[in-house]
Write an enzyme that holds these catalytic residues in place. Structure first.
Site, PDB file in Angstrom:
ATOM      1  CG  ASP A  79      -0.333  -0.546   2.481  1.00  0.00           C
ATOM      2  OD1 ASP A  79       0.907  -0.573   2.556  1.00  0.00           O
ATOM      3  OD2 ASP A  79      -1.081  -0.935   3.379  1.00  0.00           O
ATOM      4  CG  ASN A  91      -9.151  -1.572  11.595  1.00  0.00           C
ATOM      5  OD1 ASN A  91      -8.205  -2.244  11.164  1.00  0.00           O
ATOM      6  ND2 ASN A  91      -9.553  -0.459  11.014  1.00  0.00           N
ATOM      7  CG  HIS A 116      -5.954  -2.306   8.606  1.00  0.00           C
ATOM      8  ND1 HIS A 116      -6.083  -1.009   9.063  1.00  0.00           N
ATOM      9  CD2 HIS A 116      -4.621  -2.580   8.731  1.00  0.00           C
ATOM     10  CE1 HIS A 116      -4.905  -0.547   9.424  1.00  0.00           C
ATOM     11  NE2 HIS A 116      -3.995  -1.476   9.244  1.00  0.00           N
ATOM     12  CD  GLU A 125      -8.749   0.861   7.392  1.00  0.00           C
ATOM     13  OE1 GLU A 125      -8.594  -0.151   8.115  1.00  0.00           O
ATOM     14  OE2 GLU A 125      -8.412   1.999   7.743  1.00  0.00           O
TER      15      GLU A 125
END
Ligand code: F6R
Length: 241
Positions: free
Chosen positions: A67, A136, A138, A143
């Site tokens: 990313d 979370n 990811h 996400e």
């Protein structure tokens, strides 16, 4: 899933580096999927040491990163291109032309993502994918959301991710709110996946990843469906299993 519980970040990093080093030795022209963030820094340091001792050779390796923040220049010290150069590429004999990170300066998301998909395809996918995990759940910047996204895409970062990453920026306002991320499809197509996690703030996400239902609300939970996943995590990260 093969899970190694380790005692420290150092032990995690050493083990992760040995797995990546084995991959490089077994297949010197491997395509490595690489990650940024605090989790892999020690792994990269160990790989640099192994390279300096002459155990591994990066000259035929290709790397494809997960990313990049949208809008950050490669020379910005918070960009993931800068991170990779600084933490690994500048210290080993990898051909920089064979290192790929999404183009954060391309403001046309369709073009940036389409170009990245072509790169991933042209190298025939990833041999070994290194992953960290967000609080979370990811992976990359996939996400939590209503559906898994297969291909490279532009994503709005969640507040949890912005909060977690603001420690690297001068202020919260400087944290980009969008990023380009490799999709779940490319990650799942990797022949082997290596997930590393350290610290109690990852415990919830790790428990859901390993034992929870497979849901796009916890993107890493899809790894339960991959046939070759190795997890290296410390006791704190595995404390809620
Ligand atoms: C970074 C990436 C992210 C991180 C995750 C954990 O390239 O893909 O998914 O792996 O946010 O970050 P750290 O390691 O900083 O806790």
């Amino acid at each position: 899933m093969m899970i190694y519980k380790v005692k420290s970040y150092e032990e995690m990093s050493k083990k992760a580096a040995s797995i990546i080093a084995s991959q490089i030795i077994i297949k010197p022209d491997s395509v490595l999927g690489l990650a940024t963030g605090s989790s892999p820094v020690g792994t990269y340091q160990n790989l640099i040491e192994l390279y300096k001792k002459g155990y591994i050779d990066f000259s035929r390796i290709t790397s494809i990163n997960l990313d990049e923040y949208k809008g950050l220049e490669p020379t910005n010290n918070q960009s993931y291109r800068y991170f990779m150069n600084n933490n690994l590429f500048d210290h080993v004999n990898i051909d920089k032309k064979a290192t790929f990170v999404p183009d954060g300066l391309e403001m046309d998301s369709d073009k940036a993502c389409g170009d990245y998909e072509k790169i991933i395809e042209s190298y025939g996918g990833i041999d070994l994918q290194l992953l960290g995990i967000g609080r979370n759940g990811h992976i990359g910047f996939n996400e939590p959301g209503p559906a898994f996204i297969k291909d490279t895409h532009c994503t709005d970062l969640t507040q949890s991710t912005i909060d977690a990453n603001k420690r690297f920026f001068a202020s919260e306002e400087d944290v980009p709110h969008q990023a380009y991320s490799m999709g779940i499809g490319s990650i799942m197509k990797a022949k082997k996946i290596l997930l590393i996690a350290c610290g109690e703030d990852k415990a919830d996400a790790m428990a859901k990843t390993i034992n929870g239902p497979i849901t796009p609300e916890v993107p890493a939970s899809i790894l339960q469906l991959h046939k070759d996943v190795v997890i290296i995590a410390d006791e704190a990260a595995l404390s809620k299993l």
